[in-house]
Scaffold this motif. Structure first.
Motif, short mmCIF file in Angstrom:
data_model
loop_
_atom_site.label_atom_id
_atom_site.label_comp_id
_atom_site.label_asym_id
_atom_site.label_seq_id
_atom_site.Cartn_x
_atom_site.Cartn_y
_atom_site.Cartn_z
N PHE A 1 57.82 72.77 33.42
CA PHE A 1 57.73 73.59 31.95
C PHE A 1 56.54 74.67 32.20
O PHE A 1 55.64 74.40 32.97
CB PHE A 1 57.41 72.54 30.90
CG PHE A 1 57.33 73.12 29.46
CD1 PHE A 1 58.00 74.07 29.12
CD2 PHE A 1 56.22 72.98 28.71
CE1 PHE A 1 58.09 74.61 27.78
CE2 PHE A 1 56.01 73.51 27.36
CZ PHE A 1 57.04 74.43 26.89
N ASN B 1 61.70 68.94 31.91
CA ASN B 1 62.42 70.24 31.53
C ASN B 1 61.85 71.12 32.87
O ASN B 1 60.77 71.02 33.05
CB ASN B 1 61.51 70.71 30.39
CG ASN B 1 62.05 72.12 30.08
OD1 ASN B 1 63.04 72.75 30.83
ND2 ASN B 1 61.43 73.03 29.08
N SER C 1 55.35 64.81 20.76
CA SER C 1 55.52 65.62 19.80
C SER C 1 56.76 65.37 18.77
O SER C 1 57.68 64.42 19.35
CB SER C 1 56.04 66.98 20.51
OG SER C 1 56.52 67.99 19.74
N SER D 1 58.57 67.77 18.03
CA SER D 1 59.64 68.85 17.88
C SER D 1 61.08 68.43 18.33
O SER D 1 62.00 68.85 17.78
CB SER D 1 58.98 69.83 19.19
OG SER D 1 58.07 70.44 18.60
N LYS D 2 60.91 67.54 19.33
CA LYS D 2 62.36 67.29 20.10
C LYS D 2 62.74 65.97 19.26
O LYS D 2 64.15 66.18 18.99
CB LYS D 2 62.42 67.03 21.63
CG LYS D 2 61.11 67.96 22.36
CD LYS D 2 61.98 69.38 22.61
CE LYS D 2 60.95 70.28 23.00
NZ LYS D 2 61.40 71.71 23.51
N ARG E 1 55.81 72.77 14.43
CA ARG E 1 54.45 72.68 15.21
C ARG E 1 53.64 71.59 15.01
O ARG E 1 52.53 71.55 14.77
CB ARG E 1 53.65 74.02 15.03
CG ARG E 1 54.70 75.21 15.47
CD ARG E 1 55.44 75.69 16.36
NE ARG E 1 54.60 75.17 17.61
CZ ARG E 1 55.06 74.45 18.68
NH1 ARG E 1 55.94 73.76 18.59
NH2 ARG E 1 54.33 74.16 19.62
N ASP F 1 53.75 64.14 30.12
CA ASP F 1 54.25 64.92 29.13
C ASP F 1 55.58 64.21 28.75
O ASP F 1 56.50 64.40 29.62
CB ASP F 1 54.42 66.51 29.30
CG ASP F 1 55.32 67.27 28.61
OD1 ASP F 1 55.74 66.66 27.62
OD2 ASP F 1 55.24 68.47 28.97
N ALA G 1 52.92 69.94 21.10
CA ALA G 1 52.61 69.30 22.39
C ALA G 1 51.54 70.48 23.07
O ALA G 1 50.84 70.15 23.80
CB ALA G 1 53.50 68.77 23.35
N THR G 2 52.21 71.71 22.69
CA THR G 2 51.21 72.70 23.36
C THR G 2 49.81 72.98 23.21
O THR G 2 49.12 72.90 24.09
CB THR G 2 52.21 74.18 22.79
OG1 THR G 2 53.58 73.96 23.24
CG2 THR G 2 51.61 75.31 23.60
N VAL H 1 57.49 64.47 25.81
CA VAL H 1 58.02 65.17 24.71
C VAL H 1 59.65 64.79 24.48
O VAL H 1 60.23 65.05 23.31
CB VAL H 1 57.84 66.48 24.56
CG1 VAL H 1 56.64 67.04 24.25
CG2 VAL H 1 58.67 67.31 25.71
N TYR H 2 60.05 64.28 25.72
CA TYR H 2 61.72 63.96 25.65
C TYR H 2 61.94 62.60 25.63
O TYR H 2 63.03 62.09 25.97
CB TYR H 2 62.37 64.69 26.64
CG TYR H 2 62.54 66.20 26.73
CD1 TYR H 2 63.37 66.89 25.68
CD2 TYR H 2 61.67 66.89 27.35
CE1 TYR H 2 63.28 68.22 25.84
CE2 TYR H 2 61.57 68.24 27.17
CZ TYR H 2 62.40 68.91 26.55
OH TYR H 2 62.31 70.44 26.33
C1 LIG Z 1 58.42 69.49 28.85
C2 LIG Z 1 57.84 70.25 27.60
N1 LIG Z 1 56.75 69.75 26.99
C3 LIG Z 1 56.11 70.21 26.08
C4 LIG Z 1 56.82 71.23 25.24
C5 LIG Z 1 56.32 71.81 24.02
O1 LIG Z 1 56.52 71.13 22.82
P1 LIG Z 1 56.02 71.55 21.50
O2 LIG Z 1 57.00 72.01 20.70
O3 LIG Z 1 55.62 70.15 20.95
O4 LIG Z 1 54.79 72.34 21.59
C6 LIG Z 1 58.26 71.61 25.61
C7 LIG Z 1 58.97 72.55 24.67
O5 LIG Z 1 59.94 73.11 25.10
C8 LIG Z 1 58.62 71.06 26.90
O6 LIG Z 1 59.97 71.26 27.36
#
Ligand SMILES: Cc1ncc(COP(=O)(O)O)c(C=O)c1O
Length: 375
Positions: free
Chosen positions: A115, A165, A220, A222-223, A231, A193, A90-91, A195-196
């Motif tokens: 975040f 977050n 993402s 990721s989670k 990544r 955003d 997501a970054t 991602v959760y």
């Molecule tokens: C709210 C939030 N957005 C984006 C990200 C980044 O996610 P990614 O690992 O997909 O870059 C995080 C990671 O902790 C997050 O907490």
């Protein structure tokens, strides 16, 4: 020698605090699931490599992966592969978005606490970050008044993050509608955003998808699949946004990582329910941590509705010094000032940790709080 742009941003100081810990630590500072990716997905990564997926792929992502992602969210809105850009987490999706939409002087609203990437990602292309507060007394949901008074002629976009977050807050249906109405009235983009996304503890995810046209949805692997280190992320947006953002993405990363994309296809097809297994565990740990924190004098925990963070307000002489002492005692956690300026009397604990670690960690925390308690 260095640009004004790079000189205007700093790395977070959190690492320095974590360095105070000696030997074995109880890690309640983690921003990632403490689970490994599903077995079938780990095997798929190895298989992808062995089958020769080691070359450049299409810049916007494998067509099959983009199609699967479009399908995954098609219950919220009509989507095709053209609406999806596969990113390096997501970054990178965020950075490419900001570089594509922010002109120098444009204002972008973002949550504080929030975040850590939002503020620098707005600033790097020359934008002006304008933070809006998330307060515990409002269950960390922004108020209309707090948003409205920050919108000016220069406001280009609003960043929202739910589940959130560091607070664990989840936007209500009413808050989502209020934000969309404000965005519509002021012709703003919404960058959501999520991602959760599936890590909610009550009901279905509450998403912005399908509710607003000028939306960039950020997500993402990721989670959801516990593959933070791999990544891989994605954006969902109108096709013309994907075309424009895709240009910056191309010149930044060329393409996502082919074997990871291969594994991600397997994740979507064969492990779609993995996140719900993790969620079951997280819920137990959330309830445990909440009940332990509630019993500590001077600590006011919130009961988070999503993600895997607890963000209690703590009534101590100095939060950063308290956190430093907690870390010295071997428990990692993060002071509120790491996430902005509005929650400096809070501490973030991640409950992506074992029940045993949560119990021990809270015991140690309680002892340290006693020493720092404000009278
Ligand atoms: C709210 C939030 N957005 C984006 C990200 C980044 O996610 P990614 O690992 O997909 O870059 C995080 C990671 O902790 C997050 O907490």
């Amino acid at each position: 020698m260095f640009s004004d742009r790079v000189k205007s941003i700093e790395l977070s100081g959190i690492r320095k605090i974590f360095d105070l810990a000696q030997g074995e630590v109880i890690n309640l500072g983690l921003g990632e699931p403490d689970f490994q990716p599903p077995e079938v997905v780990k095997k798929a990564l190895a298989e992808g490599v062995m089958r020769g997926y080691n070359k450049y792929g299409p810049s916007k992502g494998f067509p099959e992966l983009r199609e699967l992602l479009a399908e995954k969210y098609s219950k919220y809105t009509e989507l095709a592969a053209d609406n999806v850009l596969v990113t390096v987490g997501a970054t990178e999706g965020f950075m490419a978005t900001m570089q594509s939409i922010v002109n120098p002087g444009d204002e972008v609203l973002y949550p504080d606490p929030g975040f850590v990437i939002y503020n620098p990602h707005i600033r790097i292309p020359g934008g002006r970050p304008v933070s809006y507060p998330l307060l515990q007394e409002n269950e960390f949901v922004p108020t209309q008044e707090d948003l409205e008074k920050r919108i000016t002629k220069k406001t280009k976009a609003i960043i929202v993050n739910s589940p959130n977050n560091p607070t664990g807050g989840v936007l209500t249906d009413a808050a989502i509608k209020m934000i969309i109405d404000l965005a519509e009235d002021n012709d703003l983009l919404i960058i959501s955003d999520e991602v959760y996304f599936n890590l909610v503890y009550e009901g279905e995810p509450k998403t912005f998808l399908g509710k607003y046209d000028k939306l960039i949805f950020v997500n993402s692997f990721s989670k959801e699949f516990a593959m933070t280190g791999w990544r891989l992320g994605y954006l969902i947006a109108p096709k013309e946004y994907i075309e424009q953002i895709g240009k910056i993405h191309y010149y930044t990363v060329a393409c996502p990582m082919s074997p990871i994309e291969y594994a991600a296809i397997v994740a979507l097809k064969e492990a779609p329910n993995y996140v719900f297994e993790m969620r079951k565990e997280f819920r137990k740990r959330r309830d445990l941590m909440y009940s332990l924190l509630r019993d500590i004098d001077g600590v006011e925990p919130n009961l988070p509705k999503g993600a895997f963070y607890m963000f209690p307000r703590v009534n101590v002489d100095d939060v950063v010094e308290t956190v430093k002492d907690v870390v010295k005692e071997g428990v990692l956690c993060t002071p509120g000032n790491a996430f902005g300026t509005n929650a400096i009397d809070h501490i973030r604990f991640s409950y992506a940790a074992s029940e045993e670690d949560i119990k021990k960690g809270m015991e140690i925390f309680a002892e340290v709080v006693k020493k720092h308690r404000k009278n």
